[in-house]
Scaffold this motif. Structure first.
Motif, PDB file in Angstrom:
ATOM      1  N   ALA A 195      -0.024   9.895  -4.462  1.00  9.96           N
ATOM      2  CA  ALA A 195      -0.463  10.777  -3.382  1.00  9.96           C
ATOM      3  C   ALA A 195       0.634  10.804  -2.318  1.00  9.96           C
ATOM      4  O   ALA A 195       1.809  10.720  -2.636  1.00  9.96           O
ATOM      5  CB  ALA A 195      -1.799  10.281  -2.821  1.00  9.96           C
ATOM      6  N   GLY A 196       0.240  10.899  -1.055  1.00 13.52           N
ATOM      7  CA  GLY A 196       1.222  10.957   0.011  1.00 13.52           C
ATOM      8  C   GLY A 196       1.846  12.334   0.126  1.00 13.52           C
ATOM      9  O   GLY A 196       1.550  13.255  -0.634  1.00 13.52           O
ATOM     10  N   GLY A 197       2.763  12.484   1.083  1.00 11.61           N
ATOM     11  CA  GLY A 197       3.377  13.779   1.339  1.00 11.61           C
ATOM     12  C   GLY A 197       4.120  14.341   0.146  1.00 11.61           C
ATOM     13  O   GLY A 197       4.138  15.550  -0.073  1.00 11.61           O
ATOM     14  N   GLY A 198       4.762  13.474  -0.640  1.00 16.71           N
ATOM     15  CA  GLY A 198       5.519  13.934  -1.793  1.00 16.71           C
ATOM     16  C   GLY A 198       4.806  13.769  -3.114  1.00 16.71           C
ATOM     17  O   GLY A 198       5.397  14.022  -4.163  1.00 16.71           O
ATOM     18  N   LYS A 199       3.555  13.322  -3.068  1.00 16.86           N
ATOM     19  CA  LYS A 199       2.687  13.167  -4.249  1.00 16.86           C
ATOM     20  C   LYS A 199       3.128  12.055  -5.199  1.00 16.86           C
ATOM     21  O   LYS A 199       2.290  11.323  -5.715  1.00 16.86           O
ATOM     22  CB  LYS A 199       2.574  14.477  -5.036  1.00 16.86           C
ATOM     23  N   ILE A 247      14.682  24.419 -16.938  1.00 13.34           N
ATOM     24  CA  ILE A 247      14.584  25.873 -16.798  1.00 13.34           C
ATOM     25  C   ILE A 247      13.281  26.377 -17.420  1.00 13.34           C
ATOM     26  O   ILE A 247      12.577  27.229 -16.856  1.00 13.34           O
ATOM     27  CB  ILE A 247      15.804  26.556 -17.445  1.00 13.34           C
ATOM     28  N   GLY A 248      12.948  25.850 -18.594  1.00 17.65           N
ATOM     29  CA  GLY A 248      11.716  26.256 -19.252  1.00 17.65           C
ATOM     30  C   GLY A 248      10.482  25.904 -18.447  1.00 17.65           C
ATOM     31  O   GLY A 248       9.559  26.716 -18.313  1.00 17.65           O
ATOM     32  N   ARG A 249      10.472  24.701 -17.880  1.00 15.68           N
ATOM     33  CA  ARG A 249       9.296  24.289 -17.094  1.00 15.68           C
ATOM     34  C   ARG A 249       9.185  25.115 -15.817  1.00 15.68           C
ATOM     35  O   ARG A 249       8.089  25.523 -15.432  1.00 15.68           O
ATOM     36  CB  ARG A 249       9.373  22.803 -16.760  1.00 15.68           C
ATOM     37  N   ALA A 250      10.315  25.346 -15.143  1.00 16.83           N
ATOM     38  CA  ALA A 250      10.284  26.169 -13.924  1.00 16.83           C
ATOM     39  C   ALA A 250       9.795  27.577 -14.230  1.00 16.83           C
ATOM     40  O   ALA A 250       9.039  28.173 -13.455  1.00 16.83           O
ATOM     41  CB  ALA A 250      11.670  26.197 -13.287  1.00 16.83           C
ATOM     42  N   GLY A 251      10.217  28.132 -15.375  1.00 19.11           N
ATOM     43  CA  GLY A 251       9.753  29.460 -15.743  1.00 19.11           C
ATOM     44  C   GLY A 251       8.284  29.497 -16.087  1.00 19.11           C
ATOM     45  O   GLY A 251       7.614  30.507 -15.865  1.00 19.11           O
ATOM     46  N   LYS A 252       7.756  28.396 -16.595  1.00 22.28           N
ATOM     47  CA  LYS A 252       6.355  28.357 -17.021  1.00 22.28           C
ATOM     48  C   LYS A 252       5.405  28.072 -15.857  1.00 22.28           C
ATOM     49  O   LYS A 252       4.385  28.751 -15.689  1.00 22.28           O
ATOM     50  CB  LYS A 252       6.189  27.271 -18.083  1.00 22.28           C
ATOM     51  N   VAL A 253       5.710  27.059 -15.040  1.00 19.19           N
ATOM     52  CA  VAL A 253       4.772  26.632 -13.988  1.00 19.19           C
ATOM     53  C   VAL A 253       5.367  26.717 -12.591  1.00 19.19           C
ATOM     54  O   VAL A 253       4.715  26.363 -11.608  1.00 19.19           O
ATOM     55  CB  VAL A 253       4.277  25.191 -14.251  1.00 19.19           C
ATOM     56  N   GLY A 254       6.625  27.172 -12.478  1.00 20.34           N
ATOM     57  CA  GLY A 254       7.279  27.203 -11.175  1.00 20.34           C
ATOM     58  C   GLY A 254       8.089  25.935 -10.953  1.00 20.34           C
ATOM     59  O   GLY A 254       7.939  24.939 -11.666  1.00 20.34           O
ATOM     60  N   PHE A 255       8.966  25.987  -9.945  1.00 16.42           N
ATOM     61  CA  PHE A 255       9.827  24.844  -9.649  1.00 16.42           C
ATOM     62  C   PHE A 255       9.217  24.027  -8.526  1.00 16.42           C
ATOM     63  O   PHE A 255       9.161  24.469  -7.383  1.00 16.42           O
ATOM     64  CB  PHE A 255      11.226  25.329  -9.265  1.00 16.42           C
ATOM     65  N   HIS A 256       8.755  22.826  -8.864  1.00 16.48           N
ATOM     66  CA  HIS A 256       8.107  21.936  -7.900  1.00 16.48           C
ATOM     67  C   HIS A 256       8.775  20.563  -7.993  1.00 16.48           C
ATOM     68  O   HIS A 256       8.411  19.745  -8.840  1.00 16.48           O
ATOM     69  CB  HIS A 256       6.614  21.818  -8.187  1.00 16.48           C
ATOM     70  N   PRO A 257       9.778  20.287  -7.138  1.00 17.38           N
ATOM     71  CA  PRO A 257      10.558  19.057  -7.261  1.00 17.38           C
ATOM     72  C   PRO A 257       9.735  17.769  -7.170  1.00 17.38           C
ATOM     73  O   PRO A 257      10.149  16.739  -7.722  1.00 17.38           O
ATOM     74  CB  PRO A 257      11.549  19.151  -6.100  1.00 17.38           C
ATOM     75  N   TYR A 258       8.581  17.802  -6.467  1.00 16.14           N
ATOM     76  CA  TYR A 258       7.773  16.585  -6.357  1.00 16.14           C
ATOM     77  C   TYR A 258       6.931  16.330  -7.612  1.00 16.14           C
ATOM     78  O   TYR A 258       6.379  15.249  -7.779  1.00 16.14           O
ATOM     79  CB  TYR A 258       6.835  16.683  -5.156  1.00 16.14           C
ATOM     80  N   PRO A 304       0.810  -1.226   0.000  1.00 10.60           N
ATOM     81  CA  PRO A 304       0.000   0.000   0.000  1.00 10.60           C
ATOM     82  C   PRO A 304       0.843   1.277   0.000  1.00 10.60           C
ATOM     83  O   PRO A 304       0.453   2.278  -0.614  1.00 10.60           O
ATOM     84  CB  PRO A 304      -0.822  -0.125   1.297  1.00 10.60           C
ATOM     85  N   VAL A 305       1.997   1.249   0.677  1.00 16.57           N
ATOM     86  CA  VAL A 305       2.879   2.422   0.698  1.00 16.57           C
ATOM     87  C   VAL A 305       3.434   2.680  -0.699  1.00 16.57           C
ATOM     88  O   VAL A 305       3.474   3.822  -1.175  1.00 16.57           O
ATOM     89  CB  VAL A 305       4.027   2.212   1.708  1.00 16.57           C
ATOM     90  N   LEU A 306       3.867   1.614  -1.371  1.00 14.81           N
ATOM     91  CA  LEU A 306       4.391   1.746  -2.729  1.00 14.81           C
ATOM     92  C   LEU A 306       3.348   2.344  -3.665  1.00 14.81           C
ATOM     93  O   LEU A 306       3.630   3.290  -4.412  1.00 14.81           O
ATOM     94  CB  LEU A 306       4.832   0.373  -3.246  1.00 14.81           C
ATOM     95  N   ILE A 307       2.137   1.824  -3.610  1.00 16.52           N
ATOM     96  CA  ILE A 307       1.082   2.262  -4.528  1.00 16.52           C
ATOM     97  C   ILE A 307       0.614   3.677  -4.183  1.00 16.52           C
ATOM     98  O   ILE A 307       0.500   4.544  -5.055  1.00 16.52           O
ATOM     99  CB  ILE A 307      -0.098   1.271  -4.500  1.00 16.52           C
ATOM    100  N   TRP A 308       0.343   3.917  -2.911  1.00 20.88           N
ATOM    101  CA  TRP A 308      -0.182   5.216  -2.495  1.00 20.88           C
ATOM    102  C   TRP A 308       0.773   6.345  -2.860  1.00 20.88           C
ATOM    103  O   TRP A 308       0.359   7.396  -3.363  1.00 20.88           O
ATOM    104  CB  TRP A 308      -0.453   5.211  -0.989  1.00 20.88           C
ATOM    105  N   ASN A 309       2.060   6.128  -2.616  1.00 18.27           N
ATOM    106  CA  ASN A 309       3.024   7.190  -2.859  1.00 18.27           C
ATOM    107  C   ASN A 309       3.443   7.309  -4.320  1.00 18.27           C
ATOM    108  O   ASN A 309       4.314   8.115  -4.647  1.00 18.27           O
ATOM    109  CB  ASN A 309       4.248   6.982  -1.959  1.00 18.27           C
ATOM    110  N   ALA A 310       2.800   6.526  -5.182  1.00 14.39           N
ATOM    111  CA  ALA A 310       2.957   6.751  -6.617  1.00 14.39           C
ATOM    112  C   ALA A 310       2.029   7.852  -7.106  1.00 14.39           C
ATOM    113  O   ALA A 310       2.240   8.421  -8.182  1.00 14.39           O
ATOM    114  CB  ALA A 310       2.677   5.456  -7.388  1.00 14.39           C
TER     115      ALA A 310
END
Length: 404
Positions: free
Chosen positions: A214-218, A261-272, A206-212
């Motif tokens: 959702a979860g804290g890191g999405k 760089i292009g994606r961060a400029g377009k939607v922001g930098f979201h490492p998760y 369940p941890v493997l599946i859920w954290n694919a």
């Protein structure tokens, strides 16, 4: 949280260069300090992490973890059965050797020195929380699934108050178990005790599946799998002598960096974000491929990076509690001096934790392996003698580098 190095050497003779190994160590040390920076900003400046440094550090850990653990599993496939018990014992030793004493010390600090509440709801102190954290059940997928269903239990187990980083340790451990069961028991048909196997599946899957999703890191499972895919490709690539390594590394780095760089400029930098993490992986492993071509490394640089990386897991475990203890118990007029004292104390305490416990994880692993082999052996099979177990596990005198 992830990594010693040494995963790059194999029996095919194409060893990872010292520069590449130092690079992986540097990423590990940098990841831990990024998480510290995020917590300093939150605790001492009461601000949200403006550059997502904490999330970036965790994402780096999971990419490195997947990369190195995949290579570890591939190396285990060259050993005689039973393989899953030995792999599992090594992972438990690597995770738990500093984790258990850190949990005990953090519990004492929260009882004696910390007055503030860092709860996200649910149970985050007391005996139930301590046991739940000891068993790595904090924020388990079952609790999060019930919350989505509208059932938020008052006794839901959280990380032990100031031990906020512990939530990722539980996810990482159960990913290890899930992937180990898949590789050794599903793909390679290795038999283990069915009841213990079923219990491990019930907790880990369940941890493997859920954290694919959702979860804290999405998407931490998917980020870990990105690293694992890279680890497998490097393993195959190494066996063939790394053909075209400069070209491939340059393409990965160039494409990944421009797109990131292009994606961060377009939607922001979201490492998760999984797409962002994919581009990060291209940059990280593109640089690794290029550094494979660099053989010379100054000794001072190698020693410095190795030192900072050596206690990075202990630092990840203990730093937040030390930051809070200094914040609540040390009175300093200057905020920056307060921060300097707190960060220095976090590094100092973590290094002591490393020296006292973490660095001995290989000894713990060798002690655990025969015990795990006996416990996980299918019912009715003959148990190996202690001498035979020593031969399988490398003997009491054998010391092998293990990846995390």
């Amino acid at each position: 949280m992830s990594t010693p190095i040494g995963a790059g050497t194999g029996t095919d003779g194409h060893a990872m260069s010292e520069m590449a190994s130092a690079y992986l160590d540097a990423l590990r040390a940098a990841g831990a300090n990024m998480v510290i920076a995020a917590h300093v900003v939150a605790l001492y400046f009461h601000a949200v992490d403006p550059y997502s440094l904490g999330n970036l550090g965790v994402a780096i850990f999971f990419l490195l973890s997947g990369f190195l653990i995949m290579q570890s599993m591939l190396n285990w496939l060259n050993k005689p059965e039973p393989r899953f018990p030995g792999f599992f014992a090594d992972r438990v030793a690597r995770i738990m050797t500093p984790y258990v004493p850190a949990l005990i010390l953090i519990t004492l600090a929260n009882v004696l020195l910390i007055q503030s509440n860092h709860s996200q709801g649910g149970a985050n102190t007391g005996l139930l929380t301590f046991i739940g954290n000891l068993l790595l059940l904090q924020d388990h997928a079952a609790f999060q699934g019930l919350e989505v269903a509208g059932i938020d239990l008052s006794w839901r187990i959280r990380s032990y108050n100031s031990a906020e980083p512990f939530w990722t340790v539980a996810i990482e451990m159960w990913i290890y178990v899930s992937m180990g069961l898949f590789v050794f028991c599903v793909l390679k048909r290795e038999r283990i005790d069915r009841w213990l196997g079923a219990a491990l599946v019930a907790v880990a899957l369940p941890v493997l599946i859920w954290n694919a999703a959702a979860g804290g890191g999405k998407s931490l499972t998917l980020i870990w799998l990105l690293g694992a895919i890279a680890g497998y490709l490097f393993h195959v690539w190494r066996a063939n002598g790394y053909p075209g390594i400069r070209f491939v590394g340059t393409v990965l780095l160039g494409f990944g960096l421009i797109a990131l760089i292009g994606r961060a400029g377009k939607v922001g930098f979201h490492p998760y974000d999984f797409q962002t993490a994919t581009l990060m992986a291209m940059v990280m492993f593109g640089v690794l491929a290029l550094l494979m071509c660099v053989r010379n490394l100054p000794g001072v640089l190698r020693g410095s990076v190795n030192f900072l990386a050596s206690y990075s897991y202990s630092l990840y475990l203990a730093h937040n509690t030390v930051l809070i203890v200094v914040l609540e118990n040390v009175r300093v007029e200057s905020t920056w001096l307060h921060v300097a004292i707190a960060v220095a104390a976090a590094h100092g305490c973590s290094y002591v934790l490393y020296m006292a416990f973490e660095r001995h994880y290989r000894i713990v692993g060798r002690w655990l392996r025969p015990k795990f082999e006996r416990s996980l052996a299918p019912r009715g099979t003959l148990q190996p003698s202690s001498a035979a177990a020593d031969l399988v596990t490398g003997g009491p005198a054998a010391v092998t580098r293990q990846e995390r």
